[in-house]
Design a protein around this motif. Structure first.
Motif, PDB file in Angstrom:
ATOM      1  N   ALA A 161       0.840  -1.199   0.000  1.00 52.92           N
ATOM      2  CA  ALA A 161       0.000   0.000   0.000  1.00 52.92           C
ATOM      3  C   ALA A 161       0.876   1.250   0.000  1.00 52.92           C
ATOM      4  O   ALA A 161       1.855   1.335   0.750  1.00 52.92           O
ATOM      5  CB  ALA A 161      -0.923  -0.011   1.202  1.00 52.92           C
ATOM      6  N   ASP A 162       0.518   2.193  -0.893  1.00 57.15           N
ATOM      7  CA  ASP A 162       1.256   3.461  -0.948  1.00 57.15           C
ATOM      8  C   ASP A 162       0.353   4.661  -0.700  1.00 57.15           C
ATOM      9  O   ASP A 162       0.802   5.809  -0.756  1.00 57.15           O
ATOM     10  CB  ASP A 162       1.961   3.608  -2.295  1.00 57.15           C
ATOM     11  N   GLY A 163      -0.927   4.380  -0.425  1.00 56.61           N
ATOM     12  CA  GLY A 163      -1.854   5.457  -0.144  1.00 56.61           C
ATOM     13  C   GLY A 163      -2.322   6.208  -1.367  1.00 56.61           C
ATOM     14  O   GLY A 163      -3.131   7.125  -1.260  1.00 56.61           O
ATOM     15  N   LYS A 164      -1.849   5.837  -2.567  1.00 53.75           N
ATOM     16  CA  LYS A 164      -2.241   6.529  -3.797  1.00 53.75           C
ATOM     17  C   LYS A 164      -2.841   5.532  -4.791  1.00 53.75           C
ATOM     18  O   LYS A 164      -4.043   5.407  -4.896  1.00 53.75           O
ATOM     19  CB  LYS A 164      -1.028   7.229  -4.394  1.00 53.75           C
ATOM     20  N   GLY A 165      -1.954   4.861  -5.499  1.00 50.71           N
ATOM     21  CA  GLY A 165      -2.446   3.892  -6.472  1.00 50.71           C
ATOM     22  C   GLY A 165      -2.850   2.573  -5.847  1.00 50.71           C
ATOM     23  O   GLY A 165      -3.626   1.807  -6.434  1.00 50.71           O
ATOM     24  N   ILE A 166      -2.328   2.279  -4.647  1.00 47.19           N
ATOM     25  CA  ILE A 166      -2.654   1.029  -3.937  1.00 47.19           C
ATOM     26  C   ILE A 166      -3.076   1.371  -2.513  1.00 47.19           C
ATOM     27  O   ILE A 166      -2.268   1.878  -1.712  1.00 47.19           O
ATOM     28  CB  ILE A 166      -1.443   0.073  -3.925  1.00 47.19           C
ATOM     29  N   ILE A 167      -4.326   1.099  -2.201  1.00 44.25           N
ATOM     30  CA  ILE A 167      -4.859   1.347  -0.849  1.00 44.25           C
ATOM     31  C   ILE A 167      -5.479   0.052  -0.352  1.00 44.25           C
ATOM     32  O   ILE A 167      -6.367  -0.512  -0.992  1.00 44.25           O
ATOM     33  CB  ILE A 167      -5.897   2.480  -0.859  1.00 44.25           C
ATOM     34  N   ILE A 168      -5.008  -0.441   0.819  1.00 44.83           N
ATOM     35  CA  ILE A 168      -5.484  -1.710   1.380  1.00 44.83           C
ATOM     36  C   ILE A 168      -6.060  -1.432   2.767  1.00 44.83           C
ATOM     37  O   ILE A 168      -5.408  -0.805   3.622  1.00 44.83           O
ATOM     38  CB  ILE A 168      -4.342  -2.732   1.478  1.00 44.83           C
ATOM     39  N   SER A 169      -7.270  -1.917   3.008  1.00 45.71           N
ATOM     40  CA  SER A 169      -7.910  -1.776   4.337  1.00 45.71           C
ATOM     41  C   SER A 169      -8.412  -3.143   4.787  1.00 45.71           C
ATOM     42  O   SER A 169      -8.911  -3.922   3.969  1.00 45.71           O
ATOM     43  CB  SER A 169      -9.064  -0.772   4.271  1.00 45.71           C
ATOM     44  N   SER A 170      -8.277  -3.440   6.113  1.00 43.84           N
ATOM     45  CA  SER A 170      -8.645  -4.755   6.641  1.00 43.84           C
ATOM     46  C   SER A 170      -9.508  -4.609   7.898  1.00 43.84           C
ATOM     47  O   SER A 170      -9.438  -3.600   8.616  1.00 43.84           O
ATOM     48  CB  SER A 170      -7.383  -5.580   6.977  1.00 43.84           C
ATOM     49  N   LYS A 171     -10.294  -5.665   8.166  1.00 45.58           N
ATOM     50  CA  LYS A 171     -11.085  -5.735   9.396  1.00 45.58           C
ATOM     51  C   LYS A 171     -11.240  -7.196   9.794  1.00 45.58           C
ATOM     52  O   LYS A 171     -11.171  -8.100   8.953  1.00 45.58           O
ATOM     53  CB  LYS A 171     -12.446  -5.083   9.213  1.00 45.58           C
ATOM     54  N   VAL A 172     -11.443  -7.409  11.140  1.00 40.99           N
ATOM     55  CA  VAL A 172     -11.529  -8.764  11.692  1.00 40.99           C
ATOM     56  C   VAL A 172     -12.847  -8.910  12.442  1.00 40.99           C
ATOM     57  O   VAL A 172     -13.219  -8.046  13.251  1.00 40.99           O
ATOM     58  CB  VAL A 172     -10.343  -9.058  12.633  1.00 40.99           C
TER      59      VAL A 172
END
Length: 591
Positions: free
Chosen positions: A190-201
């Protein structure tokens, strides 16, 4: 009997006294009749798999002490089981472990059907000699996710536009799974621009297992058209997924579909390609200042092209005329004419002019042949002879294009002898004995145009005909004559014929004549010599008589006084007669 009962009572009392010692008592030594208690504080950790039988080692799997008396397993809420030396273990648990615990041969605790509720500390207590040791073990239960998959896939990706690509889920895991995204097997960070990844459990209230969800927001590039995306957790990996990446057309290219150089009469297919996605389905083709709109296709075919079709061709996308490409197309052609043509009749001594005209789109190659034989140079006919007769062909090539033209030249006699031109004539008719002396070979040589045929009045054992070259032909016939005969050779063509005969004797007669011929030659020689001698003598006699006559004539004239003119004329006449006679005799002598 009473003594034995007392001894058993004493042993049981000692065991219960040992079990009653507090684990927390440290560094206290008592001098008493009962055993000493000692505490072990070090704790090991064991990881077991969810749903399977878990083995919890005692004293980290160390061998049993030789003076082992009793082994006991317990946990915070109570005892589980005990085992005296050399006896089977006894389950003393009364809760959920009653039917799930057992002791292994090496004193390890076995817990069947492990679950997250088994994550606690279990203690192994060992009584050996006068010591009591305790070995606490912390049990953790792990479970891999039941599977990893990508859901909520995007319909397509547009270049430069952030799009939620999909959601990766790793359900029923413990501890919670850590999800990683990959593109073409390379880790996406993730770079906050072209790649944004978010997770939850999310935790299941019943099982305590967790489900991890990870969402990838991705900004596509042009090279992502065939990219494969996956996600993984622990040793589990999802199935790869790919996406349609859309982007506008940036470049158009025009292609000419042809198996080789284009010739007149060919069909030319033009193909327009664009790099947009989705691909354009309609194009404009610019054909010699005309615009042809083609829908639901990227190709257009120009049929039966000519040299006038040479020029610039273009194609463009319909919604953007500036997005175009062009190609220059050349149509190859070859024209040729030859004069004269057909059948040409000429007389010997005349000239013949050749006129070869060509028009082509490229470099030419010209070659000549006469009667299928290659000529080293262009034929010239300044003064025609019979040998110039034949079929001439010229071949003009330019690449794959080939043009041919020909004429047949027939050379005849001069105009006054035109009617005799081409009529076969036998030039030679000969015979000779074969090398083996058992047959004779007859040879008939002739000239004529067109080619004459040769016929014999007799049949032979073999016939051999030479090639017809420059109006000449030779024919040989092998025969074995058994009687003297006359053989006739006849040559003919459509203009006429010629015939000649030759006498052929038998082989026996020929041998006899050879012997007789040698005797006749001797007699002939003698006869010739005699004739010559006789003629010489006659000449001498005539000369002598003439001399005497002249002498006598002069004397008479002087005595009688007659005019000398008449005598002179008579003398001249006589001299002429004598000279004629001498000349005649001289010719006979020469013969």
């Amino acid at each position: 009997m009473h003594f034995s009962s007392c001894l058993c009572t004493l042993l049981v009392a000692l065991v219960y006294q040992a079990l009653a010692c507090s684990v927390a008592v440290t560094n206290v030594v008592r001098e008493m009749t009962g055993p000493r208690c000692s505490a072990v504080s070090a704790m090991d950790t064991v990881i077991g798999l969810y749903g399977e039988t878990v083995e919890v080692p005692c004293n980290n799997g160390a061998p049993k002490p030789k003076d082992l008396f009793i082994t006991k397993w317990k946990y915070d809420n109570g005892d589980l089981l005990t085992q005296l030396k050399d006896q089977d273990a006894s389950v003393i648990a009364t809760d959920k472990y009653k039917d799930r615990v057992s002791m292994a041969e090496n004193s390890s605790l076995l817990i069947a059907a492990a679950s997250l509720k088994d994550e606690k500390t279990f203690t192994c207590m060992v009584v050996a000699g006068a010591d009591i040791s305790e070995y606490p073990v912390k049990l953790l239960i792990h479970k891999a996710p039941t599977g990893v998959e990508i859901t909520a896939l995007a319909a397509e990706l547009e270049i430069g536009k952030p799009t939620q690509l999909g959601q990766c889920s790793a359900p029923d895991a413990n501890p919670a799974a850590n999800i990683t995204w990959f593109k073409n097997k390379k880790h996406l960070v993730a770079d906050g621009k072209g790649i944004i990844i978010s997770s939850k459990v999310k935790v299941d209230e019943v099982t305590g297992l967790t489900t991890t969800s990870s969402t990838l927001q991705y900004t596509a590039e042009k090279g992502d058209t065939d990219a494969l995306f996956t996600c993984g957790a622990l040793n589990a990996l999802s199935s790869p997924v790919s996406f349609t990446v859309t982007y506008p057309t940036e470049r158009v290219s025009l292609h000419v579909i042809s198996k080789g150089p284009l010739m007149e009469g060919d069909n030319v297919t033009l193909k327009c390609k664009a790099d947009g996605n989705p691909l354009p389905t309609s194009f404009n083709f610019h054909i010699q200042r005309k615009v042809v709109k083609v829908e639901n296709s990227d190709s257009y075919t120009v049929t039966d092209v000519t040299r006038d079709s040479t020029g610039e061709y273009k194609c463009s996308i319909i919604d953007n005329a500036k997005m175009e490409d062009s190609k220059n197309i050349t149509i190859n052609y070859l024209d040729m004419s030859l004069s004269p043509s057909g059948k040409v009749m000429k007389s010997t001594g005349e000239s013949l002019a050749l006129n070869l005209q060509t028009d082509a789109s490229g470099e030419l190659r010209v070659s000549w042949t006469k009667d299928n034989g290659k000529l080293d140079k262009i034929p010239k006919f300044d003064k025609l002879t019979y040998s110039d007769s034949g079929k001439y062909e010229v071949v003009v090539t330019m690449g794959a294009l080939i043009k041919k033209a020909s004429f047949e030249l027939v050379v005849e006699a001069e105009e006054a002898m035109r009617l005799l031109a081409g009529i076969p004539v036998i030039r030679r008719l000969a015979k000779q004995r074969g090398e083996d002396g058992q047959h004779k070979v007859l040879t008939c040589e002739a000239e004529g145009s067109p080619k004459p045929t040769v016929a014999w009045s007799v049949n032979g054992t073999s016939a051999d005909e030479s090639p017809y070259v420059n109006g000449k032909i030779s024919h040989k016939l092998t025969i074995v004559p058994t009687v003297n005969l006359t053989v006739v050779c006849t040559v003919s063509n459509e203009l006429g014929q010629d015939t000649r005969a030759i006498n052929v004797s038998t082989l026996f007669e020929e041998v006899r004549m050879d012997k007789q011929g040698s005797s006749d030659d001797s007699d002939t020689t003698k006869l010739v010599v005699g004739v010559i001698v006789g003629l010489l003598l006659a000449t001498v006699v005539v000369g002598l008589a003439y001399w005497l006559y002249l002498k006598k004539s002069k004397q008479g004239s002087w005595k009688t006084g007659e005019k000398e003119d008449g005598s002179t004329e008579e003398s001249k006449k006589l001299e002429e007669k004598i000279e004629e006679k001498l000349e005649e005799n001289s010719q006979k002598v020469e013969v």
